[in-house]
Design a protein around this motif. Structure first.
Motif, PDB file in Angstrom:
ATOM      1  N   ALA A  58      62.552  46.540  80.490  1.00  0.00           N
ATOM      2  CA  ALA A  58      62.370  47.092  81.836  1.00  0.00           C
ATOM      3  C   ALA A  58      60.888  47.287  82.133  1.00  0.00           C
ATOM      4  N   ALA A  59      60.149  47.818  81.170  1.00  0.00           N
ATOM      5  CA  ALA A  59      58.714  48.073  81.368  1.00  0.00           C
ATOM      6  C   ALA A  59      57.945  46.757  81.485  1.00  0.00           C
ATOM      7  N   MET A  60      58.334  45.783  80.690  1.00  0.00           N
ATOM      8  CA  MET A  60      57.690  44.470  80.711  1.00  0.00           C
ATOM      9  C   MET A  60      57.844  43.846  82.102  1.00  0.00           C
ATOM     10  N   LYS A  61      59.051  43.960  82.652  1.00  0.00           N
ATOM     11  CA  LYS A  61      59.356  43.389  83.962  1.00  0.00           C
ATOM     12  C   LYS A  61      58.573  44.115  85.053  1.00  0.00           C
ATOM     13  N   ALA A  62      58.550  45.453  84.970  1.00  0.00           N
ATOM     14  CA  ALA A  62      57.932  46.260  86.024  1.00  0.00           C
ATOM     15  C   ALA A  62      56.409  46.216  85.965  1.00  0.00           C
TER      16      ALA A  62
END
Ligand code: HEC
Length: 198
Positions: A58-62
């Protein structure tokens, strides 16, 4: 669930008496206890992997790798601490080339054995180990399972980590050794220890 007997001393005493009365059963009851506790360890480990990977992705995407590295830095130790508190087990992630967590002497021996097993052709996903060990008079169940390096791990553990990201990692971990990995390498292992509930 496995801790119930600790809360009921009279039941524990009764169990001890009945075990004493059945001289030949001790070995098999320990085997059963080990099996049950390993099952619990594996569930704890899976919960850890699932939670961390979910937050990491999720953090990688955001926010890309610079945001994701904060998740690994802050959330990984928190998730480990939460799961340890919930389960009563000592949970650790370690590696022969650690970023944050140096292995203990016995963890290092097991990790070295894991490398040998991999070199002998054992798939990393199947590499695990356990032993029952008396430590300070207490029977403990020690368990370790190898963690494979996947494609997504290479951003922060691979052979050409982006220099800006590597600078941030070095700021957080001045003694970082956890780079230079390739997909399929053993990145490290999860280690779980607790008193054996037999
Ligand atoms: C965004 C960067 C990033 C990515 C992607 C990443 N890691 Fe890490 N990894 C870290 C950081 C930062 C730490 C140190 C965490 C801590 O302080 O506990 C770490 C620590 C670890 C550790 C603990 C042992 C040690 O070296 O201290 C293992 C095992 C590990 N990572 C495996 C993986 C695996 C497997 C993947 C891919 C599924 C992965 N990592 C992806 C940044 C990353």
């Amino acid at each position: 669930m496995t801790k119930q007997t600790r809360l009921i001393p009279s039941l524990l005493a009764a169990t001890a008496l009945s075990v004493a009365a059945m001289p030949t059963q001790a070995g098999s009851s320990t085997d059963e206890a080990v099996k049950a506790q390993l099952q619990d360890y594996k569930a704890t480990m899976q919960a850890f992997g699932k939670t961390l990977k979910g937050e990491l992705q999720a953090a990688m995407k955001a926010g890309g790798p610079m945001a994701a590295v904060q998740v690994c830095n802050e959330r990984a130790p928190e998730i480990v601490a939460d799961l340890s508190a919930e389960s009563g087990y000592t949970l650790r992630r370690t590696s022969l080339k650690p970023r944050a967590t140096e292995p203990t002497d016995w963890e290092r021996e097991v990790l070295e054995d894991f490398e040998k097993r991999k070199a002998d052709g054992t798939p990393v996903a199947e590499i695990a180990w356990h032993e029952v060990k008396k430590v300070d008079g207490e029977k403990q169940l020690r368990f370790m399972k190898a963690i494979a390096t996947e494609g997504v791990c290479l951003t922060c553990h691979g052979q050409d980590v982006d220099p800006k990201l590597k600078a941030e990692i070095d700021r957080m971990y001045p003694n970082d050794q956890a780079i230079g990995f390739e997909e399929g390498d053993i990145r490290g292992a999860v280690s779980i220890t607790a008193a054996l509930d037999d």
